[in-house]
Design a protein around this motif. Structure first.
Motif, short mmCIF file in Angstrom:
data_model
loop_
_atom_site.label_atom_id
_atom_site.label_comp_id
_atom_site.label_asym_id
_atom_site.label_seq_id
_atom_site.Cartn_x
_atom_site.Cartn_y
_atom_site.Cartn_z
N PHE A 136 0.86 -1.18 0.00
CA PHE A 136 0.00 0.00 0.00
C PHE A 136 0.90 1.24 0.00
O PHE A 136 1.71 1.39 0.92
CB PHE A 136 -0.89 0.02 1.25
N PRO A 137 0.78 2.13 -0.96
CA PRO A 137 1.68 3.28 -1.06
C PRO A 137 1.31 4.40 -0.10
O PRO A 137 0.17 4.44 0.37
CB PRO A 137 1.49 3.75 -2.50
N TYR A 138 2.26 5.29 0.20
CA TYR A 138 1.92 6.52 0.92
C TYR A 138 0.95 7.34 0.09
O TYR A 138 0.02 7.94 0.60
CB TYR A 138 3.19 7.34 1.16
N THR A 139 1.27 7.40 -1.17
CA THR A 139 0.47 8.22 -2.08
C THR A 139 0.59 7.64 -3.48
O THR A 139 1.53 6.90 -3.77
CB THR A 139 0.98 9.68 -2.08
N VAL A 140 -0.32 8.03 -4.34
CA VAL A 140 -0.28 7.51 -5.71
C VAL A 140 1.00 7.93 -6.40
O VAL A 140 1.50 7.24 -7.29
CB VAL A 140 -1.54 7.97 -6.48
N GLY A 141 1.60 9.03 -5.92
CA GLY A 141 2.87 9.48 -6.52
C GLY A 141 4.01 8.52 -6.28
O GLY A 141 5.06 8.60 -6.91
N GLN A 142 3.83 7.59 -5.37
CA GLN A 142 4.90 6.63 -5.06
C GLN A 142 4.84 5.39 -5.95
O GLN A 142 5.74 4.57 -5.97
CB GLN A 142 4.76 6.20 -3.59
N VAL A 143 3.73 5.25 -6.67
CA VAL A 143 3.47 4.04 -7.48
C VAL A 143 4.38 4.06 -8.71
O VAL A 143 4.56 5.11 -9.32
CB VAL A 143 1.99 4.03 -7.90
N PRO A 144 4.97 2.89 -9.10
CA PRO A 144 4.83 1.59 -8.46
C PRO A 144 5.80 1.42 -7.30
O PRO A 144 6.96 1.87 -7.41
CB PRO A 144 5.18 0.60 -9.57
N VAL A 145 5.30 0.83 -6.24
CA VAL A 145 6.18 0.51 -5.10
C VAL A 145 5.90 -0.94 -4.74
O VAL A 145 4.76 -1.35 -4.59
CB VAL A 145 5.92 1.46 -3.90
N TYR A 146 6.95 -1.73 -4.70
CA TYR A 146 6.79 -3.17 -4.44
C TYR A 146 8.04 -3.65 -3.73
O TYR A 146 9.10 -3.05 -3.84
CB TYR A 146 6.56 -3.93 -5.76
N TYR A 147 7.85 -4.78 -3.01
CA TYR A 147 8.92 -5.17 -2.08
C TYR A 147 10.13 -5.76 -2.79
O TYR A 147 11.26 -5.58 -2.35
CB TYR A 147 8.37 -6.19 -1.06
N ASN A 148 9.90 -6.49 -3.89
CA ASN A 148 11.01 -7.22 -4.52
C ASN A 148 11.67 -6.35 -5.60
O ASN A 148 11.84 -6.77 -6.73
CB ASN A 148 10.55 -8.55 -5.10
#
Ligand code: GLC
Length: 734
Positions: free
Chosen positions: A565-577
């Motif tokens: 789950f991102p802080y904000t849409v501006g952080q997308v894409p954010v993923y662990y791997n």
């Protein structure tokens, strides 16, 4: 057993030898029931789900009489009428195949796949798929267009709701389990259906999270992240696979021979049927990779597409292309063999009506035990995101207000909910009524609708909240705001819901937020202001009961997120791997300027992959790595002791990650390589083991081949991709 030496293959060859070219090509066409009935000037009216831009059309009797399969006939009566009128006209009496989207339930609706995957229980996904198959088969359906195994990283894309999430390994486990559930061990059984893995390939990587948009990635990214889950579904025995709308390497998947022949047939040995997505062959013209319909048909056939869904390029052009010597009829025979083989395997030649029994259908849906499974699945899918101690609520509460558009709404089934009916769903309000004693005052007030700016309902809602001991906020996205063509540029609660939450919180009542949504949302503000948050996703037919079970402690939340789950849409894409980059920020308080970071938010997501709370506490200790050298055929073992140090029995999803410290290409910081879900009573402890073998470390390297490279690997265990303990390092050496 290879089909080439089975009696089925003999029958297929015999039938194929009798078929005309037009009859063969007809098998490669799929349309909707309405088109069939209209083409035969039948007076029978049918209303079937529409899953794409269809126009009411009529085809010639000659064309429709060679048809191969039907999309979206969803009840036994319709299937009967269509099969009957068709077989009266089909010269060789080749039965139709009936296919439909049974994604997370047919009539009994289970949590959306992004929710069900949060259980981290493949066995549960197998059970729910079993039930879905039994209900669908009883309504005449032979094939489901599931599991959807698209890896997802962009919550703006509406179809993340349909995916198991952002991890290749977990997605593969869920996809394989669903294939097993749908297909069982006998495709001729009256409660099994064939599975169709989709959408091949990398549909979830649409740029900007905008559905049907361009996909562009390296072959290494495709192979190391996006392909594994499709392959897991194929390896589990899926009979079909569906091509995706997007391009790969600039070529639409539907006409992409690298995907359909090199990968799918040559590398993976897939012998099943390849079906296009809805008009996706015709759409190659709009992709500007086909000059016209004839070119599209030629490309599709040569790429290895067996069935064209809805659009008519195959039935319009293939015959002439063969007659002009521009395509090889052997390619048509190859496709038709696979389609006929599937029909034989399903037993349709023994009896075209074997799955069509109106009396059986009446008994087959929404059984009590199916509802019980739906309730259990919903309990196990909902993620406790925050709890300051307010949960579980006490049953001796005197009054409860449930506020928000989902307070008493049956629209909690989500997209792709088959024949699920909102009126058959247990609402939040009804779940509370079922849970609590009759003398507890339960007031439901929507306060606002899902997404308009109308605040006229606020007053009644605030009065209800003010006069209650506890407030449950039931907020979220309207069901159509996710799913296909449901992309959003904002990840906020829609309409005036945020305002309503703020106004309710001003009352200072014990307040819990229950969320109904098909994607990760921006929840930072809610996390900072609301005492407890339960992510319910779209929980399905038994959602209200499951929510009451969890909120009042009759079930303990155990689910964990499978998508960041991102802080904000501006952080997308954010993923662990993710990769480390050459200027990694490392720890969040590193304020050196020239690093890969934002000036205004952390790099890490707001809620990480694998995150989810319980009413109890689990402590991890005594981690160890048994073996510091791994060799071909060998293994090393990671161990950890987990203890329930709280006051509630509960389940913990223990995760094991590996970090390849260097490779011929840049390597992900973490890769999930194992997980165990364990149940512990208060005070109980267990030692959890993870066996690591060389093939688990294989990846598509700089040499453009799959291999395990020698080198050092760190092992971590923990409760999510952020809260990890290092177990140790081992060296792989040949
Ligand atoms: C839709 C979807 C696909 C579905 C198909 C048939 O466009 O992309 O997932 O299976 O059409 O309904």
């Amino acid at each position: 057993m290879k089909l080439t030496d089975s009696p089925v293959q003999t029958k297929v060859e015999e039938l194929l030898s009798e078929m005309t070219l037009a009859e063969k090509i007809g098998q490669m066409f799929q349309t909707d029931p309405g088109t069939v009935l209209r083409s035969y000037h039948s007076k029978i009216e049918v209303s079937t789900p529409v899953t794409g831009p269809i126009s009411e059309r009529t085809l010639s009797k000659e064309l429709i009489s060679n048809l191969g399969s039907i999309l979206s006939a969803t009840d036994a009566q319709t299937a009967y009428e269509v099969q009957k009128v068709f077989l009266q006209h089909n010269r060789l009496k080749i039965p139709l195949l009936f296919m439909f989207d049974i994604i997370h339930g047919f009539r009994t609706v289970f949590p959306i796949p992004l929710g069900l995957a949060s259980s981290w229980e493949p066995k549960l996904a197998e059970e729910t798929s079993r039930v879905a198959a039994a209900e669908g088969a009883a309504s005449g359906i032979n094939v489901t267009f599931a599991p959807m195994a698209d890896l997802v990283r962009d919550p703006r894309w509406g179809r993340v709701m349909e995916s198991p999430g952002e991890d290749p390994y977990l997605n593969g486990q869920m996809a394989a389990a669903m294939v097993r559930g749908f297909q069982g061990d006998d495709l001729k059984a009256l409660d099994t259906i064939a599975a169709c893995v989709k959408h091949f390939a990398a549909y979830g990587a649409a740029e900007g999270g905008r559905d049907y948009n361009t996909v562009d990635m390296s072959e290494a990214t495709l192979r190391n992240y996006y392909l594994p889950a499709y392959k897991a579904g194929i390896d589990a025995g899926a009979e079909l696979i569906m091509t995706s709308f997007n391009v790969y390497d600039g070529v639409p998947a539907t006409t992409n021979s690298f995907l359909l022949r090199n990968v799918l047939r040559e590398e993976w040995g897939f012998e099943g049927v390849v079906i296009s997505d809805y008009t996706s062959l015709w759409e190659t013209i709009f992709h500007m990779s086909s000059k016209d319909g004839e070119d599209a048909a030629k490309q599709g056939l040569e790429a290895g597409l067996d069935i064209e869904m809805i659009s008519t390029e195959y039935i319009s052009h293939l015959e002439q292309l063969v007659e002009r010597g521009e395509v090889d009829v052997a390619l048509i025979d190859e496709a038709v063999r696979r389609i006929l083989t599937l029909k034989f395997k399903l037993g349709l030649f023994d009896d075209p009506y074997r799955y069509i029994n109106i009396e059986r259908e009446k008994e087959a849906h929404l059984k009590h035990e199916y509802r019980q499974l739906a309730r259990k699945a919903a309990q196990k899918s909902m993620v406790l995101l925050k709890n300051d101690g307010i949960l579980p609520l006490k049953k001796d509460v005197k009054s409860v207000a449930v506020i928000g558009p989902f307070a008493d709404s049956g629209r909690i089934l989500g997209g792709w909910s088959g024949l699920g009916k909102p009126e058959e769903a247990v609402t939040v309000k009804q779940g509370l009524i079922n849970k609590l004693e009759n003398d507890v005052k339960i007031t439901a007030a929507a306060g606002c609708d899902y997404s308009s700016n109308d605040v006229s309902g606020f007053q009644a809602a605030l009065e209800a909240a003010a006069s209650s001991e506890v407030v449950i906020l039931a907020m979220g996205e309207e069901d159509h705001m996710s799913g296909e063509a449901g992309s959003r540029a904002y990840l906020t609660l829609p309409g005036v819901q945020p305002k309503l939450v703020e106004e309710v919180l001003k009352l200072g009542k014990p307040t819990v937020l229950v969320l109904f949504n098909g994607r990760p949302l921006e929840l930072k503000w809610y996390h900072e202001h609301v005492p407890a948050i339960l992510e319910a996703w779209f929980p399905g037919t038994e959602g209200g009961n499951a929510i009451a079970d969890l909120l009042f402690g009759d079930a303990n939340p155990s689910a964990k997120l499978t998508m960041s789950f991102p802080y904000t849409v501006g952080q997308v894409p954010v993923y662990y791997n993710c990769l480390n980059t050459g200027r990694p920020k490392g720890h969040e308080d590193n304020d050196f300027r020239f690093l890969s970071k934002y000036l205004d938010i952390p790099n890490a997501p707001f809620y990480p992959f694998g995150y989810g709370l319980s009413y109890t506490e689990f402590t991890y200790s005594d981690t160890a790595l048994i073996g510091d050298t791994l060799t071909p055929g060998g293994s090393v073992k990671a161990m950890v002791t987990v203890q329930n140090t709280g006051n509630y029995a509960g389940e913990e999803i223990v995760q094991m990650y590996v970090r390849d410290l260097w490779g011929s290409t840049s390597r992900p910081l973490l890769e999930l390589k194992g997980f165990h879900k364990i149940h512990l009573a208060p005070g109980e402890k267990a030692t959890v083991e993870f066996v690591i073998e060389p093939e688990m470390l294989s990846y598509f390297t700089a040499k453009k081949q799959y291999e395990v490279e020698e080198g050092d690997f760190k092992v971590f265990v923990g409760k999510n991709a952020r809260d990890l303990i290092e177990c140790g390092t081992f060296t792989y050496t040949i």
